[in-house]
Design an enzyme around this catalytic site. Structure first.
Site, PDB file in Angstrom:
ATOM      1  N   LYS A 111       0.832  -1.209   0.000  1.00 55.73           N
ATOM      2  CA  LYS A 111       0.000   0.000   0.000  1.00 55.73           C
ATOM      3  C   LYS A 111       0.859   1.249   0.000  1.00 55.73           C
ATOM      4  CE  LYS A 111      -4.370  -1.186   0.018  1.00 55.73           C
ATOM      5  NZ  LYS A 111      -5.259  -0.819  -1.078  1.00 55.73           N
ATOM      6  N   LYS A 194      -5.106 -14.759 -14.310  1.00 56.78           N
ATOM      7  CA  LYS A 194      -6.438 -15.008 -13.773  1.00 56.78           C
ATOM      8  C   LYS A 194      -7.406 -13.890 -14.088  1.00 56.78           C
ATOM      9  CE  LYS A 194      -5.885 -13.089  -9.185  1.00 56.78           C
ATOM     10  NZ  LYS A 194      -5.990 -13.257  -7.770  1.00 56.78           N
ATOM     11  N   LYS A 197     -10.521  -7.654 -12.243  1.00 55.92           N
ATOM     12  CA  LYS A 197     -11.003  -6.412 -12.845  1.00 55.92           C
ATOM     13  C   LYS A 197      -9.864  -5.447 -13.141  1.00 55.92           C
ATOM     14  CE  LYS A 197     -12.391  -4.478  -8.407  1.00 55.92           C
ATOM     15  NZ  LYS A 197     -11.518  -3.421  -7.982  1.00 55.92           N
TER      16      LYS A 197
END
Ligand code: TRP
Length: 331
Positions: A111, A194, A197
């Site tokens: 992050k 895979k 989105k």
């Protein structure tokens, strides 16, 4: 009958990868366990969504999970921020969570890399909040994917630490829920990796995609110029198409196109057309349910009200005990 807790991030929409990888397993898991499913809206504040986005995403995710079969009669379904007890336990756990160990978490470091301008304390203490989510119900199990394994390890650390500091054996040490089989991984339509989105436009098929969108996405899936030798091994994009078909279509359908491939007669256009129709028939009832649910605010309000009442019963009991154990007692 074990107590299981699972948090759901209110981001984006469910795609077939989510469905076959996790959601379908949750639906089964609730049959045999005392499940708590909650939408982790406190957690999502670490990325500063607008109020409209936050509210809209919580609603959409709730409707989508319900449409997939999470059942408020069998499970306790609630919104994280409807349980102030979680915030209290989080505060208490933070007193015994060390900055050093939190800084070393890979998801925190990631992050920091991804949002360097917003390295807030909520991000740092994300794992303590997760621990609070789970141990507030004294849960034994947490269904976690690969990316959440370290967070589970942190939960275990905080639960153990509390027990050691205050009362041996008080919190059960949560462990990973074992689905009893390998998780199905659905590949994306771009020929690699895979379904996700973030992987690019058209790679993922969402449960709420309209039939015409689904047809367009499937027809654009990456293929090759076709097999040239009998029974030749399938290259990745083709294997992916078969994997998706195996998850969605009838066994006979898969066998038919497999045979066509092995005898070098396959026409990818035909295979995709069939796959698209099968995906449409599979997702259509779910999409209708999602739309029905998002339009029914009264029902969603009822579900979350009942859910939070049930969840708070369990949470309040824990908080009462914890306060007492720590030494916060009335005179
Ligand atoms: N961090 C989880 C995710 O990103 C969501 C989550 C929040 C969670 N609290 C939890 C998962 C507690 C399991 C248990 O997917």
């Amino acid at each position: 009958m074990e107590t299981v807790v699972s948090g759901i991030r209110p981001t984006g929409n469910l795609h077939l990868g989510n469905y076959f990888g996790a959601v379908r397993n949750f639906v089964k898991m609730q049959e045999e366990n005392n499940c708590y499913f909650f939408i982790a809206d406190y957690h999502s504040l670490t990325t500063h969504p607008t109020p409209e986005d936050l509210h809209g995403n919580v609603k959409q995710v709730l409707a989508e999970y319900l449409a997939c079969g999470l059942d408020p009669e069998k499970s306790t379904i609630y919104i994280q921020s409807d349980l102030p007890e979680v915030a209290e336990l989080y505060l208490l756990l933070n007193m015994n969570a060390y900055v050093g160990e939190l800084e070393r978490c890979t998801s925190f470091k990631e992050k920091v890399r991804k949002q360097p301008d917003n390295v807030n304390a909520g991000l740092l203490t994300y794992p303590t909040l997760m621990a609070a989510d789970v141990i507030i119900h004294k849960a034994a199990k947490v269904p976690v994917g690969k990316d959440q394994e370290q967070n589970l390890e942190m939960m275990r650390t905080f639960a153990r630490r509390f027990n050691r500091m205050y009362k041996e054996g008080y919190f059960p040490i949560p462990s990973a829920y074992n689905f009893g089989h390998a998780l199905v991984k659905i590949p994306g339509l771009d020929g690699s990796g895979k379904m996700g989105k973030s992987e690019g436009e058209g790679n993922a098929i969402f449960l709420f995609d309209e039939p015409k969108v689904i047809r367009k996405k499937v027809m654009r899936a990456v293929t090759d110029s076709g097999p040239t030798e009998m029974n030749q091994e399938k290259p990745e994009p083709i294997q992916n198409l078969f994997t998706l078909m195996k998850a969605i279509s009838k066994t006979e359908t898969v066998a038919f196109f497999d045979e066509q491939y092995n005898t070098c007669q396959i026409r990818y256009g035909d295979m995709k057309k069939q796959l698209a129709e099968d995906v449409v028939s599979f997702t259509e009832p779910i999409r209708e349910k999602i739309n029905e649910l998002t339009a029914n605010k009264n029902y969603l309000r009822e579900v979350t009200k009942t859910g939070s009442e049930k969840a708070r019963e369990s949470a309040q009991k824990t908080i009462r005990e914890v306060r007492d154990i720590i030494g916060m007692k009335p005179f």
